[in-house]
Design a protein around this motif. Structure first.
Motif, mmCIF file in Angstrom:
data_model
loop_
_atom_site.group_PDB
_atom_site.id
_atom_site.type_symbol
_atom_site.label_atom_id
_atom_site.label_comp_id
_atom_site.label_asym_id
_atom_site.label_seq_id
_atom_site.Cartn_x
_atom_site.Cartn_y
_atom_site.Cartn_z
ATOM 1 N N MET A 1 0.803 -1.214 0.000
ATOM 2 C CA MET A 1 0.000 0.000 0.000
ATOM 3 C C MET A 1 0.843 1.274 0.000
ATOM 4 S SD MET A 1 -3.187 0.958 2.539
ATOM 5 C CE MET A 1 -4.041 -0.570 2.138
ATOM 6 N N ALA A 2 1.980 1.262 0.661
ATOM 7 C CA ALA A 2 2.800 2.468 0.775
ATOM 8 C C ALA A 2 3.227 2.975 -0.598
ATOM 9 C CB ALA A 2 4.027 2.170 1.646
ATOM 10 N N LEU A 3 3.225 4.287 -0.758
ATOM 11 C CA LEU A 3 3.559 4.900 -2.040
ATOM 12 C C LEU A 3 5.064 5.139 -2.161
ATOM 13 C CD1 LEU A 3 0.735 7.591 -2.264
ATOM 14 C CD2 LEU A 3 0.722 5.255 -3.161
ATOM 15 N N GLU A 4 5.586 4.984 -3.384
ATOM 16 C CA GLU A 4 6.973 5.290 -3.646
ATOM 17 C C GLU A 4 7.167 6.812 -3.617
ATOM 18 O OE1 GLU A 4 5.114 3.336 -5.481
ATOM 19 O OE2 GLU A 4 6.050 1.353 -5.394
ATOM 20 N N LYS A 5 8.397 7.224 -3.395
ATOM 21 C CA LYS A 5 8.709 8.646 -3.271
ATOM 22 C C LYS A 5 8.273 9.420 -4.505
ATOM 23 C CE LYS A 5 12.583 11.824 -2.488
ATOM 24 N NZ LYS A 5 14.048 11.929 -2.252
ATOM 25 N N GLN A 6 8.535 8.850 -5.685
ATOM 26 C CA GLN A 6 8.209 9.576 -6.911
ATOM 27 C C GLN A 6 6.697 9.748 -7.088
ATOM 28 O OE1 GLN A 6 10.026 6.783 -6.759
ATOM 29 N NE2 GLN A 6 9.379 5.225 -8.256
ATOM 30 N N THR A 7 5.922 8.782 -6.589
ATOM 31 C CA THR A 7 4.461 8.899 -6.665
ATOM 32 C C THR A 7 3.971 10.005 -5.747
ATOM 33 O OG1 THR A 7 4.306 6.527 -7.138
ATOM 34 C CG2 THR A 7 2.290 7.642 -6.451
ATOM 35 N N LYS A 8 4.546 10.100 -4.564
ATOM 36 C CA LYS A 8 4.174 11.169 -3.630
ATOM 37 C C LYS A 8 4.478 12.541 -4.228
ATOM 38 C CE LYS A 8 5.123 8.366 0.502
ATOM 39 N NZ LYS A 8 5.983 8.225 1.691
ATOM 40 N N ILE A 9 5.639 12.651 -4.834
ATOM 41 C CA ILE A 9 6.037 13.925 -5.444
ATOM 42 C C ILE A 9 5.059 14.312 -6.556
ATOM 43 C CG2 ILE A 9 7.813 15.074 -6.831
ATOM 44 C CD1 ILE A 9 9.884 13.418 -5.259
ATOM 45 N N ALA A 10 4.662 13.315 -7.362
ATOM 46 C CA ALA A 10 3.723 13.576 -8.460
ATOM 47 C C ALA A 10 2.395 14.093 -7.925
ATOM 48 C CB ALA A 10 3.504 12.299 -9.273
ATOM 49 N N ILE A 11 1.921 13.538 -6.805
ATOM 50 C CA ILE A 11 0.654 13.976 -6.214
ATOM 51 C C ILE A 11 0.778 15.395 -5.666
ATOM 52 C CG2 ILE A 11 -1.036 13.533 -4.389
ATOM 53 C CD1 ILE A 11 -0.379 10.549 -4.692
ATOM 54 N N ILE A 12 1.896 15.679 -5.007
ATOM 55 C CA ILE A 12 2.122 17.012 -4.449
ATOM 56 C C ILE A 12 2.098 18.071 -5.553
ATOM 57 C CG2 ILE A 12 3.840 18.495 -3.319
ATOM 58 C CD1 ILE A 12 4.669 16.028 -1.683
ATOM 59 N N GLU A 13 2.692 17.741 -6.688
ATOM 60 C CA GLU A 13 2.754 18.692 -7.803
ATOM 61 C C GLU A 13 1.379 18.971 -8.408
ATOM 62 O OE1 GLU A 13 5.544 16.866 -10.407
ATOM 63 O OE2 GLU A 13 7.307 17.712 -9.385
ATOM 64 N N LEU A 14 0.413 18.083 -8.137
ATOM 65 C CA LEU A 14 -0.940 18.254 -8.671
ATOM 66 C C LEU A 14 -1.899 18.815 -7.635
ATOM 67 C CD1 LEU A 14 -1.214 14.844 -10.574
ATOM 68 C CD2 LEU A 14 -0.864 17.092 -11.596
ATOM 69 N N GLU A 15 -1.362 19.410 -6.573
ATOM 70 C CA GLU A 15 -2.175 19.869 -5.440
ATOM 71 C C GLU A 15 -3.338 20.752 -5.883
ATOM 72 O OE1 GLU A 15 -0.041 22.311 -2.755
ATOM 73 O OE2 GLU A 15 0.597 23.755 -4.251
ATOM 74 N N GLY A 16 -4.447 20.563 -5.184
ATOM 75 C CA GLY A 16 -5.603 21.410 -5.413
ATOM 76 C C GLY A 16 -6.511 20.983 -6.545
ATOM 77 N N GLN A 17 -6.148 19.936 -7.282
ATOM 78 C CA GLN A 17 -6.978 19.499 -8.400
ATOM 79 C C GLN A 17 -8.005 18.459 -7.943
ATOM 80 O OE1 GLN A 17 -4.942 18.468 -12.016
ATOM 81 N NE2 GLN A 17 -3.303 19.947 -11.692
ATOM 82 N N ASP A 18 -8.936 18.141 -8.838
ATOM 83 C CA ASP A 18 -9.934 17.111 -8.564
ATOM 84 C C ASP A 18 -9.237 15.781 -8.279
ATOM 85 O OD1 ASP A 18 -13.054 16.378 -9.173
ATOM 86 O OD2 ASP A 18 -11.693 14.762 -9.735
ATOM 87 N N ILE A 19 -9.658 15.090 -7.231
ATOM 88 C CA ILE A 19 -8.956 13.879 -6.805
ATOM 89 C C ILE A 19 -9.067 12.772 -7.847
ATOM 90 C CG2 ILE A 19 -8.890 12.059 -5.045
ATOM 91 C CD1 ILE A 19 -9.596 14.159 -2.978
ATOM 92 N N MET A 20 -10.183 12.690 -8.557
ATOM 93 C CA MET A 20 -10.290 11.671 -9.615
ATOM 94 C C MET A 20 -9.274 11.931 -10.718
ATOM 95 S SD MET A 20 -12.470 9.245 -8.989
ATOM 96 C CE MET A 20 -13.175 8.578 -10.503
ATOM 97 N N ASN A 21 -9.056 13.200 -11.054
ATOM 98 C CA ASN A 21 -8.043 13.521 -12.059
ATOM 99 C C ASN A 21 -6.647 13.212 -11.548
ATOM 100 O OD1 ASN A 21 -10.048 14.368 -13.731
ATOM 101 N ND2 ASN A 21 -9.551 16.530 -13.694
ATOM 102 N N ILE A 22 -6.395 13.512 -10.278
ATOM 103 C CA ILE A 22 -5.097 13.179 -9.685
ATOM 104 C C ILE A 22 -4.888 11.672 -9.697
ATOM 105 C CG2 ILE A 22 -3.763 13.190 -7.534
ATOM 106 C CD1 ILE A 22 -5.002 15.882 -6.881
ATOM 107 N N LEU A 23 -5.944 10.924 -9.384
ATOM 108 C CA LEU A 23 -5.856 9.469 -9.379
ATOM 109 C C LEU A 23 -5.488 8.948 -10.767
ATOM 110 C CD1 LEU A 23 -6.266 6.795 -7.816
ATOM 111 C CD2 LEU A 23 -8.691 6.923 -8.416
ATOM 112 N N ALA A 24 -6.157 9.466 -11.798
ATOM 113 C CA ALA A 24 -5.887 9.023 -13.164
ATOM 114 C C ALA A 24 -4.457 9.359 -13.573
ATOM 115 C CB ALA A 24 -6.884 9.666 -14.128
ATOM 116 N N ARG A 25 -4.010 10.572 -13.264
ATOM 117 C CA ARG A 25 -2.667 10.982 -13.657
ATOM 118 C C ARG A 25 -1.600 10.218 -12.874
ATOM 119 N NH1 ARG A 25 -2.295 17.442 -14.516
ATOM 120 N NH2 ARG A 25 -0.161 16.783 -15.007
ATOM 121 N N THR A 26 -1.895 9.916 -11.621
ATOM 122 C CA THR A 26 -0.944 9.144 -10.820
ATOM 123 C C THR A 26 -0.822 7.722 -11.347
ATOM 124 O OG1 THR A 26 -1.528 10.477 -8.867
ATOM 125 C CG2 THR A 26 -0.339 8.422 -8.473
ATOM 126 N N VAL A 27 -1.950 7.146 -11.758
ATOM 127 C CA VAL A 27 -1.915 5.804 -12.350
ATOM 128 C C VAL A 27 -1.053 5.807 -13.608
ATOM 129 C CG1 VAL A 27 -3.327 4.092 -13.571
ATOM 130 C CG2 VAL A 27 -4.091 4.989 -11.369
#
Length: 451
Positions: A121-147
Motif C-alpha cells: 500500500m505504501a507509495l513510492e517517493k516519486q508517486t508522492k512527489i507527483a501527487i504534491i505537484e498536482l495539489e488542489g486538483q480534482d482527486i479523480m483527475n489526480i488518481l488518473a494521472r498518478t496511475v
C-alpha cells in the motif's frame, strides 16, 4: 488569450452538425446507449466474473421483475457480506481474492494475501512527489494521472502475461487507498488552508481501516465505521462487464494497451455524474429536500414536492429524483438493501435516526411518485439504487465529499482488473469495435477561393 469570437462562431456550428433526429435510431435499428427497446442491455460479450440480475425473461419474451441479485464468481453478494458480518471481520480482502482468482481463499491464503496488500500500500517517493505537484486538483483527475505516472516506474509496464497482470492488479488495488488519502490531504492543506497530515498505512489492519486512518487519524473512526466502509467497498467492487467504466476498461484492454492506460480510462469514465458521481447528486438533492420540506414525516408535503421535481418545476429542473431507478434492477438493488441495513445501525450510533427515517420515507414516496406518474414514457418498476444511501453513509462516517467518487474507484479497481485479466486471456481475442451508421449526405468540395 484565445479568440473568443472564433470559439463562439465554431461552437455555434455544433447546433446543426450534431443534430440527429431521434426517430432515425428506431428506423435503422440502432441500439442507442447499447440498450434494447425493452431497456435490457445489448449483449456484447461473455464473462465469468460478475452477474447483475433484476428480472427473468419468460417464454413469451416478456420480462418479469424479480428481487435484485448480484453475484461475484457465482456467489451471492448477500452471503459474502453476511458471512463477514456474522464472523465480525472485514470482507473486502476476501472479495478481492475471489474476483481476481475466481476462488475463495482458505484462512491461510486470506491472511497471507491481506498482509501482502497492506505491505504493497505504501507509495513510492516519486508517486508522492507527483501527487504534491498536482495539489488542489480534482482527486479523480489526480488518481488518473498518478496511475499513468506509475507506468514510468513499472519494470515491465507493457507485459500482458498472466503473472505480470496479477502483479500489476494487486499493486493497483493496494495503492488506490493511499493515493486517494494522500491526494485529499494535500488538497485539504492547499485549498482549505488546513494542517497537512500524512499518515503511513499500517501493515496489520484492513484496507477499510487503513483508509479511515490515513484520512482521519487513529481516533477519527469507530469499529462500526470500519465495518460499514468495508461493506460499501464490497458492494462497489464489481458490477458485471456492462457498466460504463468496466466496459471502458475492457474496450481499451482489447487493443492490447498497457494496464495503466486502461485503468486511467476507467477512472475517467467513472468520474462522470451519471456513473460514479451519482452519489454526490443524491447528496445535493437530499440536502435540498431537508431544507424545503418543513415536516419530514408529512407524506402529503413530500409527495407534492416530489411531483414538482418530476414536473421540472423545482430543484435543478431536470425532472429527476436522483438515487431512484436502475438500468437492470427493478424490485430491489441488493447493494442498496445491504447498505440500508448498515445505515440504520450507523444512524443509531451517530444519533441521526431522524434523518434515516426521513431517507426511508423519501425512498418509499419517490418510488410511488415515479411509478404512478401520469403520462410517463414507461411504467418500468423502479427501486432505490446504491447511490441513494451511499452518500448518507459516507457523511455519517465523516468522510469528505471530495473522496466519495474516488472511494467508488478504490472499490471498483478490483472489478476493473478482473475484467482486464479475463479480456486478455480469451483464447480467441478480438478488438472491441462497434459500428456507427453515417446518416449525412455526400457534399461536393468547394475550392477555397470560391467559398
Amino acid at each position: 488569450m484565445k479568440d473568443q469570437f472564433m470559439i463562439y462562431k465554431l461552437s455555434e456550428t455544433i447546433k446543426s452538425t450534431s443534430k440527429i433526429d431521434t426517430e432515425l435510431f428506431e428506423k435503422f435499428n440502432v441500439k442507442r446507449g447499447l440498450r434494447n427497446s425493452d431497456h435490457t442491455g445489448v449483449l456484447v460479450g461473455l464473462t465469468n466474473i460478475g452477474d447483475v440480475v433484476g428480472y427473468e425473461r419468460l417464454d413469451d419474451g416478456t420480462l418479469k421483475p424479480i428481487p435484485g441479485k448480484l453475484l461475484y464468481r457465482g456467489i451471492d453478494i448477500d452471503d459474502l457480506v453476511h458471512s463477514a458480518q456474522n464472523e465480525k471481520r472485514t470482507g473486502f480482502e476476501e472479495v478481492i481474492y475471489l474476483l481476481l482468482s475466481g476462488n475463495l481463499p482458505d484462512q491461510d491464503e486470506l491472511s497471507h494475501f491481506s498482509r501482502m496488500l497492506c505491505e504493497s500500500m505504501a507509495l513510492e517517493k516519486q508517486t508522492k512527489i507527483a501527487i504534491i505537484e498536482l495539489e488542489g486538483q480534482d482527486i479523480m483527475n489526480i488518481l488518473a494521472r498518478t496511475v499513468l505516472e506509475m507506468y514510468t516506474y513499472d519494470p515491465a509496464p507493457d507485459d500482458t502475461s498472466r503473472d505480470n497482470l496479477m502483479r500489476q492488479s494487486i499493486d493497483l488495488v493496494a495503492k488506490f487507498p493511499a493515493i486517494i488519502a494522500y491526494a485529499y490531504n494535500i488538497l485539504r492543506h492547499s485549498a482549505k488552508e488546513q494542517s497537512l497530515h500524512i499518515r503511513h498505512p499500517n501493515a496489520d489492519v484492513s484496507i477499510a481501516e487503513n483508509f479511515l486512518y490515513m484520512i482521519k487519524g487513529s481516533k477519527g473512526y469507530t469499529d462500526l465505521d470500519v465495518r460499514v466502509l468495508d461493506l460499501a467497498m464490497i458492494i462497489h467492487a464489481e458490477h458485471g462487464g456492462g457498466n460504463n467504466s468496466t466496459f471502458t476498461v475492457r474496450v481499451t484492454s482489447s487493443t492490447g494497451t498497457d494496464t495503466y492506460s486502461s485503468i486511467a480510462a476507467g477512472i475517467g469514465s467513472l468520474k462522470g455524474p451519471l456513473h460514479g458521481g451519482a452519489n454526490l447528486q443524491v447528496g445535493k438533492m437530499i440536502h435540498h429536500l431537508k431544507e424545503v420540506i418543513s415536516d419530514w414525516t408529512d407524506v402529503k408535503e413530500i409527495d407534492a414536492y416530489l411531483a414538482r421535481i418530476l414536473n421540472k418545476e423545482v430543484y435543478d429542473e431536470k425532472g429527476l429524483i436522483y438515487g431512484i431507478g436502475h438500468a437492470v434492477y427493478t424490485i430491489s438493488d441488493p447493494r442498496a438493501v445491504l447498505l440500508k441495513e448498515m445505515a440504520k445501525e450507523l444512524a443509531k450510533e451517530k444519533g441521526r435516526e431522524q434523518e434515516f427515517t426521513f431517507m426511508t420515507l423519501l425512498e418509499e414516496r419517490a418510488i410511488h411518485a415515479i411509478t404512478h406518474r401520469k403520462n410517463a414514457k414507461t411504467k418500468k418498476q423502479v427501486c432505490a439504487n446504491v447511490d441513494f444511501y451511499s452518500g448518507f453513509v459516507y457523511d455519517m462516517i465523516g468522510l469528505p465529499k471530495e473522496v466519495y467518487t474516488p472511494l467508488f474507484a478504490m472499490s471498483r479497481i478490483v472489478g476493473w482488473c478482473a475484467h482486464r485479466i479475463e479480456e486478455l486471456n480469451f483464447d480467441d481475442r478480438r478488438i472491441i469495435r462497434p459500428a456507427y451508421k453515417n446518416i449525412s449526405e455526400p457534399v461536393p468540395f468547394i475550392s477555397l477561393n470560391e467559398r
